[in-house]
Design a protein around this motif. Structure first.
Motif, mmCIF file in Angstrom:
data_model
loop_
_atom_site.group_PDB
_atom_site.id
_atom_site.type_symbol
_atom_site.label_atom_id
_atom_site.label_comp_id
_atom_site.label_asym_id
_atom_site.label_seq_id
_atom_site.Cartn_x
_atom_site.Cartn_y
_atom_site.Cartn_z
ATOM 1 N N PRO A 1 50.338 69.028 70.155
ATOM 2 C CA PRO A 1 49.453 70.191 70.094
ATOM 3 C C PRO A 1 47.990 69.774 70.034
ATOM 4 N N LEU B 1 54.101 72.001 71.514
ATOM 5 C CA LEU B 1 55.089 72.185 70.445
ATOM 6 C C LEU B 1 56.457 71.672 70.873
ATOM 7 N N ARG C 1 47.685 68.255 54.210
ATOM 8 C CA ARG C 1 47.070 69.589 54.166
ATOM 9 C C ARG C 1 48.129 70.642 54.491
ATOM 10 N N LYS C 2 49.016 70.321 55.423
ATOM 11 C CA LYS C 2 50.077 71.258 55.776
ATOM 12 C C LYS C 2 50.980 71.515 54.571
ATOM 13 N N TRP D 1 55.066 79.567 61.064
ATOM 14 C CA TRP D 1 53.957 79.111 60.220
ATOM 15 C C TRP D 1 53.732 77.620 60.418
ATOM 16 N N PHE E 1 51.145 83.986 68.987
ATOM 17 C CA PHE E 1 52.591 84.071 68.859
ATOM 18 C C PHE E 1 53.070 85.514 68.981
ATOM 19 N N ASN F 1 54.425 76.051 63.138
ATOM 20 C CA ASN F 1 53.835 75.907 64.469
ATOM 21 C C ASN F 1 52.348 76.226 64.450
ATOM 22 N N VAL F 2 51.967 77.207 63.638
ATOM 23 C CA VAL F 2 50.546 77.520 63.504
ATOM 24 C C VAL F 2 49.815 76.271 63.019
ATOM 25 N N ALA F 3 50.364 75.637 61.991
ATOM 26 C CA ALA F 3 49.728 74.426 61.458
ATOM 27 C C ALA F 3 49.688 73.335 62.521
ATOM 28 N N ARG F 4 50.778 73.227 63.306
ATOM 29 C CA ARG F 4 50.798 72.173 64.320
ATOM 30 C C ARG F 4 49.758 72.419 65.400
ATOM 31 N N LEU G 1 43.785 71.453 69.453
ATOM 32 C CA LEU G 1 42.926 72.589 69.122
ATOM 33 C C LEU G 1 42.247 73.155 70.365
ATOM 34 N N ARG H 1 59.143 79.501 57.502
ATOM 35 C CA ARG H 1 59.246 80.032 58.865
ATOM 36 C C ARG H 1 58.660 79.063 59.890
ATOM 37 N N THR I 1 48.867 73.730 52.167
ATOM 38 C CA THR I 1 48.337 75.021 52.612
ATOM 39 C C THR I 1 49.384 75.902 53.286
ATOM 40 N N VAL I 2 50.477 75.318 53.741
ATOM 41 C CA VAL I 2 51.495 76.143 54.403
ATOM 42 C C VAL I 2 52.818 76.092 53.649
ATOM 43 N N LEU J 1 47.076 73.914 65.131
ATOM 44 C CA LEU J 1 45.729 73.720 64.584
ATOM 45 C C LEU J 1 45.492 72.260 64.190
ATOM 46 N N GLU J 2 46.423 71.395 64.557
ATOM 47 C CA GLU J 2 46.328 69.963 64.258
ATOM 48 C C GLU J 2 46.064 69.708 62.782
ATOM 49 N N VAL J 3 46.764 70.425 61.928
ATOM 50 C CA VAL J 3 46.623 70.239 60.487
ATOM 51 C C VAL J 3 47.424 68.999 60.079
ATOM 52 N N ARG K 1 36.126 70.440 60.653
ATOM 53 C CA ARG K 1 36.495 70.071 59.280
ATOM 54 C C ARG K 1 35.303 69.793 58.400
ATOM 55 N N TRP L 1 50.262 85.053 52.766
ATOM 56 C CA TRP L 1 49.599 84.936 51.460
ATOM 57 C C TRP L 1 48.085 84.806 51.616
ATOM 58 N N LEU M 1 49.731 83.838 58.155
ATOM 59 C CA LEU M 1 50.213 83.382 56.862
ATOM 60 C C LEU M 1 50.064 84.547 55.881
ATOM 61 N N PRO N 1 52.673 77.203 49.559
ATOM 62 C CA PRO N 1 52.595 78.662 49.329
ATOM 63 C C PRO N 1 53.799 79.417 49.883
ATOM 64 N N ALA N 2 54.342 78.933 51.010
ATOM 65 C CA ALA N 2 55.480 79.642 51.591
ATOM 66 C C ALA N 2 56.719 79.492 50.722
#
Lengths: 281, 296
Positions: B77, B59, A195-196, A182, B85, A184-187, B79, A179, A199-200, A189-191, B109, B93, B91, A203-204
């Motif tokens: 983007p 974004l 790691r993305k 999800w 949203f 965008n959430v990672a983006r 922090l 999705r 962690t995203v 959060l500057e992941v 971090r 899971w 997420l 699992p997805a």
């Protein structure tokens, strides 16, 4: 009428089994006896089995039951290259399947990730995948035998090639359809990319990837029997072929049953794993 | 002149049109926001509200122009800007705590796991979800999911919060409660908020400034409505204020008619309108000019 549907289904299953066994028993014992007369000269040539009636009789359920008991009570004996316990033969087949499947996982998951993440790679590799996917894995066998020059490794290669495609396609699909929210959430959060991925995206996409693995292991177990019939030596496929040459139908039926059971166990293990990583939305 | 905290400077967004050429969603858009302001954007679907928000979030990128925040142009983007949203974006899971911790550990971090969890628990408590930390999003109601989204945004202590219709999928009762909470949290922390909404009452209750956008394509910021209601307004009293109905009617008139016919309005003789400084109006204030005017 308060019994649960599970109990009723079990009773029905047992009834169906009993009817089937009874029909089998009657069908086999009815045709017994006689047989055509055989030329004694010919009988001497072809041996005892043929001399009794010209045909090996189709075994009944009791004969097969005895054979199953015999095999299961001593599954791991080795008395020469052509006489090994059925457990050993299944072990060979399983080892080949797991090895070929394992290598396929190691290739398909990272490659599927790449294909799923990059529309460019997807488009570039798509024609190859489309052509390779419908090829019967056994068609690779002569080429594998020629290049690898080892029958056991060749059958592992055949397992590898047949388990590759469903996993590759499912991984790519799962990764590509993560999705957007999800990601965008990672983006936001500057992941970082690694790691993305872990962690995203992983699992997805995990349920889709594991579904691919389940399809693959099913196909691999189908193919190993045929592959071992071709290359011979060891394994449950070779066992079936060897018993055909021995005209030992009870052993063949035993092997068929065990192939089914092992296949079911493999499928159930992956079904469990899939359920473990599935998330409700 | 000192620059505003957030300064949207002449941004445009164009997409390739299906039949060749390019569709302009909006162009030459100018808008400024001060620190601690709560701004709501209202406009019909397709006017590019979400695109503006995505550009602010980093974004999406403007086809032209730039957005400058605290003296620096946005590049991707950050922090410093948290996004809430519309579809909560949790997420599935991960547990509630896992979702918030993910954000916290992304911001800091080098924090230990225990420190991350403690901080995440604090954010979860702020939105009143203590006790639900170990639940998965699927076990939560729509309102609770959105609360987790808010907790996640708050947990990284952003300088700006960007909300894309955060309450539109909720029932009226839950929406009201959450509006109260968000307003309380934002006022207490002096948060700068940019929020998109379709709900006129929501905008009136929450916003200091309401941005009215015309219909797309080629959408514009027609006006900026300065909210005349007192800052310490309460949900139950707000409709008794004398400026409430003029304000509400002004916005509804805009949505019903003027958002569509704004181009004709501009063509009227004597109408002055400047893209770079859209008029700031205050309906209901004693000296309010009638809506269809005038030289500034």
């Amino acid at each position: 009428m308060t019994r649960s549907i599970g109990v009723r289904a079990l009773v029905l299953s047992l009834v169906i089994l009993a009817v089937f066994l009874a029909a089998w028993h009657i069908a086999v014992s009815g045709g017994g006896g006689g047989g055509q007369a055989v030329d004694p000269e010919y009988a001497r040539l072809v041996g005892a089995a043929a001399a009794t009636g010209g045909q090996t009789p189709m075994p009944g359920p009791i004969d097969v039951g005895k054979a199953i008991w015999k095999h299961l009570s001593d599954p791991f004996y080795v008395r020469g290259t052509n006489d090994m316990g059925i457990g050993i033969q299944l072990g060979y087949s399983l080892a080949r399947v797991l090895l070929g499947f394992g290598i396929a996982v190691a290739v398909a998951v990272p490659l599927g990730f790449l294909i799923g993440m990059s529309p460019l790679v997807y488009r570039a590799l798509d024609p190859f995948i489309q052509v390779m996917k419908p090829i019967s894995p056994l068609a690779w066998m002569p080429l594998a035998l020629y290049t690898i020059k080892d029958s056991s490794l060749s059958s592992i290669f055949v397992i590898f090639i047949c388990s590759l495609w469903p996993m590759l396609i499912n991984t790519a699909f799962g990764v590509a359809s993560v999705r957007k929210d999800w990601l965008n959430v990672a983006r936001t959060l500057e992941v970082g990319p690694l790691r993305k991925a872990f962690t995203v995206i992983l699992p997805a996409a995990a349920p889709t990837i594991l579904t691919g693995m389940r399809i693959s292991v099913g196909i691999a177990w189908l193919v190993i029997v045929a592959a071992e019939m071709l290359v011979g030596g060891t394994g449950i496929g070779y066992f079936v072929w060897n018993q055909w040459n021995n005209l030992s139908l009870t052993d063949i039926i035993t092997a068929i049953l065990l192939i089914g059971l092992v296949g079911m166990v493999l499928d159930q293990i992956l079904a469990r794993l899939t359920r473990l990583v599935t998330y409700p939305e | 002149m000192a620059r505003s905290y957030i300064s949207i400077e002449g941004i445009a967004r164009r997409f390739p049109a299906p039949e060749g050429g390019r569709t302009t969603i909006f162009e030459d858009l100018w808008f400024a926001m001060e620190r601690g302001e709560f701004v709501c954007v209202i406009g019909h679907s397709g006017c590019g509200k979400t695109t503006v928000l995505n550009i602010l979030a980093g974004l999406d990128e403007p086809s032209e122009g730039a957005v400058i925040i605290d003296g620096k142009a946005i590049e991707g983007p950050s922090l410093d800007r948290a996004v809430i949203f519309q579809s909560h974006g949790l997420l599935p899971w991960r547990t509630v705590l896992g979702n918030v911790s993910y954000a916290v550990s992304s911001k800091w971090r080098d924090w230990s796991k225990a420190k991350v969890e403690e901080h995440a628990r604090k954010a979860i408590a702020t939105v009143g979800l203590t006790g639900a930390e170990m639940k998965k999003p699927a076990q939560l109601s729509g309102g609770m999911k959105q609360r987790v989204g808010i907790a996640r945004a708050l947990s990284i202590e952003p300088k700006i919060m960007l909300m894309d219709e955060p309450f539109s999928a909720l029932d009226a009762l839950t929406r009201g409660t959450l509006q109260d909470e968000v307003r309380g949290i934002c006022r207490n922390t002096g948060q700068t908020v940019f929020m998109i909404t379709h709900d006129v009452d929501e905008a009136i209750y929450l916003a200091d400034k309401i941005v009215l956008m015309t219909n797309g394509p080629d959408a514009r910021i027609a006006e900026i409505v300065a909210n005349p209601l007192p800052a310490d307004r309460s949900r139950n009293e707000v409709h008794k204020h004398p400026a409430y109905y003029p304000l509400r009617n002004h916005i509804i008139d805009f949505l019903v008619a003027r958002s569509r016919s704004f181009a004709e309005e501009l063509a009227q003789p004597g109408k002055v309108w400047n893209r770079r400084a859209p008029p700031i109006v205050t309906p209901g204030a004693p000296d309010t000019p009638p809506p269809l005017v005038r030289a500034v």
